[in-house]
Design an enzyme around this catalytic site. Structure first.
Site, short mmCIF file in Angstrom:
data_model
loop_
_atom_site.label_atom_id
_atom_site.label_comp_id
_atom_site.label_asym_id
_atom_site.label_seq_id
_atom_site.Cartn_x
_atom_site.Cartn_y
_atom_site.Cartn_z
N SER A 1 0.69 -1.13 -0.10
CA SER A 1 -0.01 0.05 -0.08
C SER A 1 0.88 1.47 -0.02
O SER A 1 2.14 1.05 0.43
CB SER A 1 -0.94 -0.11 1.23
N TYR B 1 -2.40 0.45 11.16
CA TYR B 1 -2.45 -0.32 9.64
C TYR B 1 -0.90 0.29 8.83
O TYR B 1 -0.22 -0.75 8.18
CB TYR B 1 -3.60 0.59 8.69
P1 NDP Z 1 -11.60 -6.17 0.86
O1 NDP Z 1 -12.01 -5.83 2.29
O2 NDP Z 1 -12.51 -5.86 -0.43
O3 NDP Z 1 -11.04 -7.69 0.45
C1 NDP Z 1 -10.06 -8.10 1.54
C2 NDP Z 1 -10.13 -9.52 1.41
O4 NDP Z 1 -8.85 -10.26 2.28
C3 NDP Z 1 -11.37 -10.16 1.30
O5 NDP Z 1 -11.43 -11.35 0.38
C4 NDP Z 1 -11.30 -10.97 2.72
O6 NDP Z 1 -11.81 -12.36 2.53
C5 NDP Z 1 -9.60 -11.43 2.85
N1 NDP Z 1 -9.33 -11.70 4.24
C6 NDP Z 1 -9.42 -10.78 5.16
N2 NDP Z 1 -8.66 -11.44 6.40
C7 NDP Z 1 -8.30 -12.60 5.94
C8 NDP Z 1 -7.86 -13.81 6.56
N3 NDP Z 1 -7.73 -13.75 7.96
N4 NDP Z 1 -7.74 -15.07 5.73
C9 NDP Z 1 -7.75 -15.06 4.72
N5 NDP Z 1 -8.32 -13.83 3.99
C10 NDP Z 1 -8.70 -12.80 4.56
O7 NDP Z 1 -10.32 -5.38 0.81
P2 NDP Z 1 -9.24 -4.78 -0.52
O8 NDP Z 1 -9.66 -5.72 -1.58
O9 NDP Z 1 -9.45 -3.41 -0.60
O10 NDP Z 1 -7.88 -5.36 0.12
C11 NDP Z 1 -6.99 -6.26 -0.43
C12 NDP Z 1 -5.61 -5.89 0.04
O11 NDP Z 1 -5.34 -4.74 -0.53
C13 NDP Z 1 -5.29 -5.63 1.58
O12 NDP Z 1 -4.27 -6.19 1.84
C14 NDP Z 1 -5.19 -4.17 1.71
O13 NDP Z 1 -4.54 -3.83 2.81
C15 NDP Z 1 -4.37 -3.73 0.22
N6 NDP Z 1 -4.80 -2.42 -0.17
C16 NDP Z 1 -6.18 -2.00 -0.15
C17 NDP Z 1 -6.28 -0.84 -0.68
C18 NDP Z 1 -7.74 0.08 -0.80
O14 NDP Z 1 -7.87 1.19 -0.65
N7 NDP Z 1 -8.82 -0.67 -0.55
C19 NDP Z 1 -5.20 0.31 -1.03
C20 NDP Z 1 -4.00 -0.29 -0.83
C21 NDP Z 1 -3.85 -1.70 -0.25
P3 NDP Z 1 -12.73 -13.01 3.80
O15 NDP Z 1 -13.31 -12.01 4.71
O16 NDP Z 1 -13.79 -13.90 3.31
O17 NDP Z 1 -11.71 -14.00 4.52
C1 8X3 Z 2 -5.03 1.57 2.02
C2 8X3 Z 2 -4.61 2.93 1.47
O1 8X3 Z 2 -4.56 5.38 2.42
O2 8X3 Z 2 -6.35 4.15 3.17
O3 8X3 Z 2 -4.06 0.64 2.01
O4 8X3 Z 2 -3.93 3.59 3.77
S1 8X3 Z 2 -4.97 4.04 2.90
#
Ligand code: NDP
Ligand code: 8X3
Length: 240
Positions: free
Chosen positions: A124, A137
């Site tokens: 991120s 985070y």
């Molecule tokens: P979502 O909440 O839409 O998806 C998160 C996914 O992670 C879900 O499929 C969830 O599935 C899974 N997950 C969470 N905890 C667990 C666990 N313990 N074991 C297995 N799977 C797990 O969020 P995003 O798609 O946005 O996030 C995906 C990644 O991208 C993360 O690492 C996040 O930090 C990163 N990210 C997101 C950004 C944003 O702005 N959205 C920006 C930068 C990075 P389930 O609950 O079914 O287990």
């Molecule tokens: C998610 C982006 O800016 O919310 O990883 O931390 S921010």
């Protein structure tokens, strides 16, 4: 292999990699949702909780070959200042974002080495920026960044590639999870701005993993055009 493929970036990545011709194994906790993604992509869906070593071991026991591991499962929980950080929230973030990534990487490393594979960590901008309230985070994503760079050094000479994709604001269920299911509050980060989509990040993953085997894409930092830093966002006047 895509972790956290039941929603958001992981789901979009599964769809995109299936289109690229990959044969996929998907993991997440919500198996009902994961099975729908698997149906749409011809993938295998397996229950996976990356915070639980036994769950990781069972998941990996079904894997015969691993060319690409996308460590995507992750979450943010809360937006409290450091002095008010809740230990359970911090532990949830660290157990998932950091220890989960370590568990999956360790468990699949023999397969990755056999295949001359590729580890793609979804980091991120929070891995190199900070913002008030983000302490739990951002510290976890700084750790992901440090681990990714360390892994690249340690795997030098093995042929295994290591990439970090570092997105800015992506509209997924991320904010809904961060704000404990409060749908109104979860909309606020995206108000007046066109955020990235899961598909935009899937595009980065697909590009990185389809380069020729001698090419390592170290990192991709990708943001909405209306976002300069985690805190600097041009709202209402920056479409497109
Ligand atoms: P979502 O909440 O839409 O998806 C998160 C996914 O992670 C879900 O499929 C969830 O599935 C899974 N997950 C969470 N905890 C667990 C666990 N313990 N074991 C297995 N799977 C797990 O969020 P995003 O798609 O946005 O996030 C995906 C990644 O991208 C993360 O690492 C996040 O930090 C990163 N990210 C997101 C950004 C944003 O702005 N959205 C920006 C930068 C990075 P389930 O609950 O079914 O287990
Ligand atoms: C998610 C982006 O800016 O919310 O990883 O931390 S921010």
């Amino acid at each position: 292999m895509v972790t956290g493929a039941s929603a958001g970036i992981g789901e979009a990545t599964a769809v995109r990699l299936a289109r690229e011709g990959y044969s996929l194994i998907l993991g997440a906790r919500r198996i009902d949702r994961l099975e729908k993604v698997a149906e749409a992509t011809g993938a295998t869906a397996l229950p996976l909780d990356v915070t639980d070593q036994a769950s990781v071991d069972t998941f990996v026991s079904h894997v015969e070959r691993c060319d690409v591991l996308v460590n995507n499962a992750g979450l943010a929980s809360g937006l409290e200042p450091v002095e008010a950080l809740d230990e359970a929230r911090v532990r949830a973030m660290w157990e998932t974002n950091v220890m989960g990534l370590i568990r999956m990487t360790q468990a699949l490393m023999p397969r990755l080495k056999e295949a001359g594979g590729h580890v793609v960590n979804i980091g991120s901008i929070a891995g190199f920026e900070i913002y008030p309230g983000g302490g739990g985070y951002t510290a976890s994503k700084h750790a992901v960044r440090a681990l990714t760079k360390t892994l690249r050094l340690e795997l030098l000479g093995t042929g295994v590639r290591v990439t970090e994709i570092a997105p800015g604001m992506v509209e997924t269920e991320f904010s809904l999870v961060r704000f404990d299911g409060d749908a109104e509050r979860a909309k606020t980060p995206y108000e007046g701005v066109e955020p990235l989509t899961g598909e935009d990040i899937a595009d980065c993953v697909a590009w990185a993993v389809t380069r020729p085997p001698h090419v390592n894409v170290d990192e991709i930092v990708v943001r909405p055009v209306a976002q300069a830093t985690a805190r600097d966002v041009a709202r209402d006047n920056a479409r497109g």
